[in-house]
Design an enzyme around this catalytic site. Sequence first.
Site, PDB file in Angstrom:
ATOM      1  N   LYS A 111       0.808  -1.222   0.000  1.00 19.29           N
ATOM      2  CA  LYS A 111       0.000   0.000   0.000  1.00 19.29           C
ATOM      3  C   LYS A 111       0.843   1.276   0.000  1.00 19.29           C
ATOM      4  CE  LYS A 111      -4.398  -1.690   1.614  1.00 19.29           C
ATOM      5  NZ  LYS A 111      -5.541  -1.550   2.490  1.00 19.29           N
ATOM      6  N   LYS A 192      -4.769  -9.844  -5.730  1.00 19.70           N
ATOM      7  CA  LYS A 192      -6.060 -10.209  -5.129  1.00 19.70           C
ATOM      8  C   LYS A 192      -7.134  -9.197  -5.535  1.00 19.70           C
ATOM      9  CE  LYS A 192      -6.312  -7.800  -0.795  1.00 19.70           C
ATOM     10  NZ  LYS A 192      -7.029  -7.696   0.409  1.00 19.70           N
ATOM     11  N   LYS A 195     -11.193  -4.012  -3.054  1.00 18.65           N
ATOM     12  CA  LYS A 195     -12.239  -3.005  -3.162  1.00 18.65           C
ATOM     13  C   LYS A 195     -11.696  -1.611  -3.441  1.00 18.65           C
ATOM     14  CE  LYS A 195     -13.156  -3.453   1.658  1.00 18.65           C
ATOM     15  NZ  LYS A 195     -11.920  -3.159   2.414  1.00 18.65           N
TER      16      LYS A 195
END
Length: 328
Positions: A111, A192, A195
């Site tokens: 991230k 993966k 969202k």
Amino acid sequence: MKTVLSGIQPSGNLTLGNYIGAIKNFVKLQDEHNCYFMVVDLHAITVPQEPKALRERSEMVAALYVAAGIDPARANIFMQSHVPQHAELSWLMTTLVHMGELERMTQFKDKSEGKESVGAGLFVYPALMAADILLYNADLVPVGDDQKQHLELTRDLAGRFNHRFGEFFTVPEPYIPQVGARIMSLDDASKKMSKSSPVEGSYIAMLDTPDQIRKKISRATTDSGTEVVYDPSTKPEVSNLMSIYSECAGISLQDVQHRFEGKMYGAFKKELGEVVVAALEPLQKRYYEIRESGEIHDILARGAEQARSKAAQILDGVKDKMGFLPAK
Ligand code: AQP
């Protein structure tokens, strides 16, 4: 009776990955365990969130829990920020965790990659996650594969605390589904399904319309070849779609493979679209009814009240063990 705790961040439109990897298991666990299911809004702000969107998504996640079958009469459903003890225990956990441990977290690396400035909250996120779990002395934590490393760190911190201050915390176990622990992106099976992905076609949102679902599946990347065979190492894209089929239709991977023997990708994807629509449509109908009724606010108020009473008791015990002077 075991205590189960888990949560989902209101950081985007919940995906089929969140449903299969997390929510479906929450529903299964509520019958036999004492369950706490949170909307982890304090985690969501570790990356920038727009206030209006955060509020809307928080209500959306809570309503999706209920729509998916989590029963507020059997499980505690609440917002993490409504229970102030999470933030307080998180600070105490921050003093126990080592910098090197946080630096090893792959989610932090992913991230923060390529970002010019990264909030310190993203770095210490695992300390908050440890606090979330330990605050209820949870035995079991249902999570997808991606959260395994954070849970391992929580276990280490529980052990470290117990060693330093005396036995207190339960060391939690992960509860990871056999199939669907990691649903991958529709456009790239090496990532993966997420969202917060900026690529809409990479995920199926739990609230996508039937047409959006069919379209996204028909456009999903497939491996070379034509056979519908489950083998994640040589056929990662098709295997991912087969896992989705298996979970949404409630049949084994083997049965999925048998069903499509001699058929091509096109026929498989067409049927997969219908299977996903059929799995999500009733849930979506309930979701819109729940939002319309406004009942979610009462559910969250009751859930937070119950959670606060347990959390306050544990936090008092932690502070006592650590040597804080009790407030009069
Ligand atoms: N693709 C996935 N397959 C299986 N399980 C998944 N989970 C998430 N993605 C998949 C599980 O959903 C729960 C909630 O996750 P989270 O909100 O804490 O955030 P995350 O793990 O970082 O998931 P996302 O969707 O990728 O969110 P963003 O994009 O905001 O970071 C967890 O139990 C997770 O394992």
